[in-house]
Write a protein that holds these residues in place. Structure first.
Motif, PDB file in Angstrom:
ATOM      1  N   LEU A 105      21.104   0.726  -5.514  1.00  0.00           N
ATOM      2  CA  LEU A 105      19.905  -0.092  -5.330  1.00  0.00           C
ATOM      3  C   LEU A 105      18.703   0.838  -5.209  1.00  0.00           C
ATOM      4  N   VAL A 106      17.646   0.510  -5.926  1.00  0.00           N
ATOM      5  CA  VAL A 106      16.469   1.365  -6.017  1.00  0.00           C
ATOM      6  C   VAL A 106      15.286   0.628  -5.387  1.00  0.00           C
ATOM      7  N   TYR A 107      14.603   1.293  -4.461  1.00  0.00           N
ATOM      8  CA  TYR A 107      13.450   0.717  -3.770  1.00  0.00           C
ATOM      9  C   TYR A 107      12.200   1.499  -4.168  1.00  0.00           C
ATOM     10  N   SER A 108      11.170   0.744  -4.571  1.00  0.00           N
ATOM     11  CA  SER A 108       9.923   1.381  -4.987  1.00  0.00           C
ATOM     12  C   SER A 108       8.757   0.504  -4.553  1.00  0.00           C
ATOM     13  N   GLY A 109       7.566   1.075  -4.595  1.00  0.00           N
ATOM     14  CA  GLY A 109       6.396   0.312  -4.192  1.00  0.00           C
ATOM     15  C   GLY A 109       5.111   0.928  -4.685  1.00  0.00           C
ATOM     16  N   THR A 110       4.053   0.117  -4.621  1.00  0.00           N
ATOM     17  CA  THR A 110       2.725   0.527  -5.049  1.00  0.00           C
ATOM     18  C   THR A 110       1.699  -0.017  -4.060  1.00  0.00           C
ATOM     19  N   VAL A 111       0.722   0.784  -3.739  1.00  0.00           N
ATOM     20  CA  VAL A 111      -0.395   0.346  -2.904  1.00  0.00           C
ATOM     21  C   VAL A 111      -1.294  -0.550  -3.756  1.00  0.00           C
ATOM     22  N   THR A 112      -1.558  -1.764  -3.269  1.00  0.00           N
ATOM     23  CA  THR A 112      -2.393  -2.705  -4.020  1.00  0.00           C
ATOM     24  C   THR A 112      -3.759  -2.941  -3.375  1.00  0.00           C
ATOM     25  N   ALA A 113      -3.916  -2.585  -2.110  1.00  0.00           N
ATOM     26  CA  ALA A 113      -5.214  -2.722  -1.435  1.00  0.00           C
ATOM     27  C   ALA A 113      -5.241  -1.799  -0.228  1.00  0.00           C
ATOM     28  N   VAL A 114      -6.418  -1.248   0.040  1.00  0.00           N
ATOM     29  CA  VAL A 114      -6.622  -0.394   1.209  1.00  0.00           C
ATOM     30  C   VAL A 114      -7.952  -0.774   1.833  1.00  0.00           C
ATOM     31  N   ASP A 115      -7.921  -1.135   3.104  1.00  0.00           N
ATOM     32  CA  ASP A 115      -9.147  -1.426   3.841  1.00  0.00           C
ATOM     33  C   ASP A 115      -9.306  -0.336   4.895  1.00  0.00           C
ATOM     34  N   LEU A 116     -10.193   0.611   4.642  1.00  0.00           N
ATOM     35  CA  LEU A 116     -10.359   1.759   5.538  1.00  0.00           C
ATOM     36  C   LEU A 116     -10.872   1.359   6.915  1.00  0.00           C
ATOM     37  N   LYS A 117     -11.648   0.297   6.982  1.00  0.00           N
ATOM     38  CA  LYS A 117     -12.214  -0.129   8.268  1.00  0.00           C
ATOM     39  C   LYS A 117     -11.137  -0.717   9.188  1.00  0.00           C
ATOM     40  N   SER A 118     -10.356  -1.635   8.661  1.00  0.00           N
ATOM     41  CA  SER A 118      -9.332  -2.294   9.490  1.00  0.00           C
ATOM     42  C   SER A 118      -8.013  -1.536   9.523  1.00  0.00           C
ATOM     43  N   GLY A 119      -7.798  -0.661   8.535  1.00  0.00           N
ATOM     44  CA  GLY A 119      -6.525   0.057   8.451  1.00  0.00           C
ATOM     45  C   GLY A 119      -5.438  -0.709   7.720  1.00  0.00           C
ATOM     46  N   VAL A 120      -5.781  -1.860   7.158  1.00  0.00           N
ATOM     47  CA  VAL A 120      -4.776  -2.688   6.490  1.00  0.00           C
ATOM     48  C   VAL A 120      -4.494  -2.150   5.081  1.00  0.00           C
ATOM     49  N   VAL A 121      -3.230  -2.019   4.786  1.00  0.00           N
ATOM     50  CA  VAL A 121      -2.772  -1.593   3.465  1.00  0.00           C
ATOM     51  C   VAL A 121      -1.829  -2.667   2.944  1.00  0.00           C
ATOM     52  N   GLU A 122      -2.061  -3.097   1.723  1.00  0.00           N
ATOM     53  CA  GLU A 122      -1.180  -4.080   1.089  1.00  0.00           C
ATOM     54  C   GLU A 122      -0.358  -3.388   0.021  1.00  0.00           C
ATOM     55  N   LEU A 123       0.891  -3.825  -0.083  1.00  0.00           N
ATOM     56  CA  LEU A 123       1.850  -3.183  -0.979  1.00  0.00           C
ATOM     57  C   LEU A 123       2.582  -4.209  -1.823  1.00  0.00           C
ATOM     58  N   GLU A 124       2.915  -3.829  -3.031  1.00  0.00           N
ATOM     59  CA  GLU A 124       3.917  -4.532  -3.822  1.00  0.00           C
ATOM     60  C   GLU A 124       5.143  -3.639  -3.797  1.00  0.00           C
ATOM     61  N   ILE A 125       6.254  -4.200  -3.380  1.00  0.00           N
ATOM     62  CA  ILE A 125       7.493  -3.435  -3.290  1.00  0.00           C
ATOM     63  C   ILE A 125       8.584  -4.203  -4.025  1.00  0.00           C
ATOM     64  N   ALA A 126       9.666  -3.515  -4.325  1.00  0.00           N
ATOM     65  CA  ALA A 126      10.738  -4.191  -5.055  1.00  0.00           C
ATOM     66  C   ALA A 126      12.055  -3.463  -4.871  1.00  0.00           C
ATOM     67  N   GLU A 127      13.111  -4.242  -5.046  1.00  0.00           N
ATOM     68  CA  GLU A 127      14.465  -3.708  -5.106  1.00  0.00           C
ATOM     69  C   GLU A 127      14.967  -4.001  -6.516  1.00  0.00           C
ATOM     70  N   HIS A 128      15.439  -2.947  -7.190  1.00  0.00           N
ATOM     71  CA  HIS A 128      16.005  -3.044  -8.537  1.00  0.00           C
ATOM     72  C   HIS A 128      17.402  -2.423  -8.534  1.00  0.00           C
ATOM     73  N   THR A 129      18.142  -2.683  -9.581  1.00  0.00           N
ATOM     74  CA  THR A 129      19.368  -1.929  -9.830  1.00  0.00           C
ATOM     75  C   THR A 129      18.969  -0.654 -10.578  1.00  0.00           C
ATOM     76  N   SER A 130      19.897   0.273 -10.700  1.00  0.00           N
ATOM     77  CA  SER A 130      19.588   1.531 -11.390  1.00  0.00           C
ATOM     78  C   SER A 130      19.277   1.312 -12.869  1.00  0.00           C
ATOM     79  N   ASP A 131      19.703   0.169 -13.439  1.00  0.00           N
ATOM     80  CA  ASP A 131      19.358  -0.130 -14.831  1.00  0.00           C
ATOM     81  C   ASP A 131      18.102  -1.019 -14.925  1.00  0.00           C
ATOM     82  N   ALA A 132      17.310  -1.038 -13.850  1.00  0.00           N
ATOM     83  CA  ALA A 132      15.999  -1.692 -13.794  1.00  0.00           C
ATOM     84  C   ALA A 132      16.043  -3.216 -13.733  1.00  0.00           C
ATOM     85  N   ARG A 133      17.188  -3.802 -13.393  1.00  0.00           N
ATOM     86  CA  ARG A 133      17.251  -5.258 -13.216  1.00  0.00           C
ATOM     87  C   ARG A 133      16.594  -5.589 -11.875  1.00  0.00           C
ATOM     88  N   LEU A 134      15.581  -6.456 -11.898  1.00  0.00           N
ATOM     89  CA  LEU A 134      14.858  -6.824 -10.682  1.00  0.00           C
ATOM     90  C   LEU A 134      15.726  -7.718  -9.813  1.00  0.00           C
TER      91      LEU A 134
END
Length: 149
Positions: A105-134
Protein backbone atom coordinates in the motif's frame (compact mmCIF):
# COMPACT_ATOMS: atom_id res chain seq x y z
CA UNK A 1 9.57 21.76 -3.30
CA UNK A 2 9.52 21.19 0.44
CA UNK A 3 12.62 19.98 2.24
CA UNK A 4 10.39 17.36 3.86
CA UNK A 5 10.13 15.25 0.71
CA UNK A 6 12.67 12.71 1.88
CA UNK A 7 11.98 12.56 5.60
CA UNK A 8 8.56 11.77 7.03
CA UNK A 9 10.04 11.93 10.53
CA UNK A 10 10.84 15.62 10.15
CA UNK A 11 8.28 18.03 11.52
CA UNK A 12 6.47 20.05 8.87
CA UNK A 13 7.50 23.71 9.04
CA UNK A 14 4.85 26.15 7.94
CA UNK A 15 7.31 28.67 6.50
CA UNK A 16 8.83 25.97 4.24
CA UNK A 17 5.55 24.88 2.64
CA UNK A 18 4.05 25.90 -0.67
CA UNK A 19 1.00 24.78 -2.62
CA UNK A 20 2.02 21.82 -4.77
CA UNK A 21 4.63 20.47 -2.37
CA UNK A 22 4.62 16.69 -2.20
CA UNK A 23 4.58 14.80 1.06
CA UNK A 24 7.05 11.92 1.27
CA UNK A 25 5.71 8.61 0.02
CA UNK A 26 5.42 5.79 2.54
CA UNK A 27 4.58 2.11 2.14
CA UNK A 28 2.70 -0.39 4.28
CA UNK A 29 2.48 -4.16 3.90
CA UNK A 30 -0.53 -5.52 5.81
CA UNK A 31 -0.16 -9.18 6.72
CA UNK A 32 -2.52 -11.85 8.00
CA UNK A 33 -1.44 -11.56 11.63
CA UNK A 34 -1.89 -7.79 11.65
CA UNK A 35 -5.38 -8.08 10.16
CA UNK A 36 -6.37 -10.81 12.60
CA UNK A 37 -5.20 -8.66 15.52
CA UNK A 38 -7.08 -5.62 14.19
CA UNK A 39 -10.21 -7.75 13.87
CA UNK A 40 -9.83 -8.79 17.49
CA UNK A 41 -9.08 -5.28 18.75
CA UNK A 42 -11.99 -3.77 16.84
CA UNK A 43 -14.38 -6.62 17.73
CA UNK A 44 -14.95 -7.31 14.03
CA UNK A 45 -15.67 -11.03 13.59
CA UNK A 46 -16.17 -10.91 9.82
CA UNK A 47 -13.99 -13.72 8.49
CA UNK A 48 -13.11 -11.92 5.24
CA UNK A 49 -10.47 -10.04 7.27
CA UNK A 50 -8.56 -13.06 8.60
CA UNK A 51 -9.70 -16.31 6.93
CA UNK A 52 -8.34 -16.65 3.38
CA UNK A 53 -10.56 -19.60 2.41
CA UNK A 54 -13.66 -17.83 3.66
CA UNK A 55 -12.72 -14.58 1.90
CA UNK A 56 -12.40 -16.52 -1.35
CA UNK A 57 -15.72 -18.26 -0.67
CA UNK A 58 -17.26 -14.76 -0.40
CA UNK A 59 -15.79 -13.95 -3.83
CA UNK A 60 -12.71 -11.97 -2.82
CA UNK A 61 -9.25 -12.57 -4.21
CA UNK A 62 -7.71 -12.71 -0.73
CA UNK A 63 -8.15 -11.48 2.84
CA UNK A 64 -9.39 -7.86 2.89
CA UNK A 65 -7.78 -5.03 4.82
CA UNK A 66 -10.33 -3.31 7.06
CA UNK A 67 -11.52 0.06 5.74
CA UNK A 68 -11.22 1.73 9.17
CA UNK A 69 -7.64 0.46 9.47
CA UNK A 70 -6.80 1.99 6.10
CA UNK A 71 -8.37 5.26 7.26
CA UNK A 72 -6.31 5.12 10.45
CA UNK A 73 -3.16 4.66 8.37
CA UNK A 74 -4.08 7.69 6.22
CA UNK A 75 -4.59 9.72 9.39
CA UNK A 76 -1.30 8.49 10.84
CA UNK A 77 0.43 9.42 7.58
CA UNK A 78 -0.73 13.03 8.02
CA UNK A 79 0.01 13.32 11.73
CA UNK A 80 3.47 11.78 11.32
CA UNK A 81 4.21 14.31 8.57
CA UNK A 82 2.81 17.26 10.52
CA UNK A 83 4.69 16.48 13.72
CA UNK A 84 3.85 16.47 17.41
CA UNK A 85 3.14 20.21 17.70
CA UNK A 86 0.51 20.16 14.93
CA UNK A 87 -3.19 19.66 15.38
CA UNK A 88 -5.25 17.53 13.01
CA UNK A 89 -8.45 19.46 12.38
CA UNK A 90 -10.12 17.24 9.81
CA UNK A 91 -9.54 14.17 7.71
CA UNK A 92 -11.94 12.55 5.27
CA UNK A 93 -11.57 9.50 3.09
CA UNK A 94 -13.60 7.34 0.75
CA UNK A 95 -13.27 3.59 0.26
CA UNK A 96 -13.05 3.12 -3.51
CA UNK A 97 -11.56 -0.38 -3.77
CA UNK A 98 -10.48 -3.22 -1.51
CA UNK A 99 -6.94 -3.63 -0.24
CA UNK A 100 -5.69 -7.17 0.16
CA UNK A 101 -3.41 -8.84 2.69
CA UNK A 102 0.17 -8.93 1.47
CA UNK A 103 -0.40 -6.11 -1.01
CA UNK A 104 1.96 -3.14 -0.93
CA UNK A 105 0.00 0.00 0.00
CA UNK A 106 1.39 3.37 -1.07
CA UNK A 107 0.57 6.62 0.75
CA UNK A 108 1.19 9.99 -0.88
CA UNK A 109 0.00 13.55 -0.58
CA UNK A 110 0.15 17.09 -1.90
CA UNK A 111 -0.20 20.45 -0.18
CA UNK A 112 -3.26 22.19 -1.65
CA UNK A 113 -3.45 25.31 0.55
CA UNK A 114 -1.27 27.12 3.08
CA UNK A 115 -2.47 29.92 5.33
CA UNK A 116 0.61 31.44 6.97
CA UNK A 117 -1.43 33.57 9.37
CA UNK A 118 -3.57 30.79 10.87
CA UNK A 119 -1.10 27.95 10.29
CA UNK A 120 -3.72 25.89 8.47
CA UNK A 121 -2.45 23.55 5.76
CA UNK A 122 -4.80 21.59 3.52
CA UNK A 123 -3.74 18.35 1.89
CA UNK A 124 -4.92 15.90 -0.71
CA UNK A 125 -3.75 12.46 0.31
CA UNK A 126 -4.35 8.99 -1.05
CA UNK A 127 -3.77 5.31 -0.60
CA UNK A 128 -2.93 3.37 -3.78
CA UNK A 129 -1.67 -0.10 -4.60
CA UNK A 130 1.85 -0.40 -5.99
CA UNK A 131 0.32 -0.66 -9.49
CA UNK A 132 -1.37 2.75 -8.95
CA UNK A 133 -4.92 1.47 -8.34
CA UNK A 134 -6.65 4.11 -6.19
CA UNK A 135 -7.99 2.63 -2.96
CA UNK A 136 -8.75 5.69 -0.84
CA UNK A 137 -8.71 9.32 -1.91
CA UNK A 138 -8.64 11.64 1.09
CA UNK A 139 -8.25 15.19 2.30
CA UNK A 140 -6.82 16.54 5.52
CA UNK A 141 -6.58 19.85 7.28
CA UNK A 142 -3.87 20.43 9.88
CA UNK A 143 -2.87 23.44 11.93
CA UNK A 144 0.89 23.84 12.20
CA UNK A 145 2.60 26.07 14.73
CA UNK A 146 2.99 29.66 13.53
CA UNK A 147 5.86 32.02 14.24
CA UNK A 148 3.77 33.53 17.06
CA UNK A 149 3.19 30.15 18.77
Amino acid sequence: MSTLDNDLNATARLADLSVGDKLPTIYKFPDEAQLFLYSAASHNPHRIHYDRDYARFEGYEDILVHGPLQGAWLTQYVTDWAGPQARLENVTWQNRASALAGEELVYSGTVTAVDLKSGVVELEIAEHTSDARLLMPATARVRLPTASD
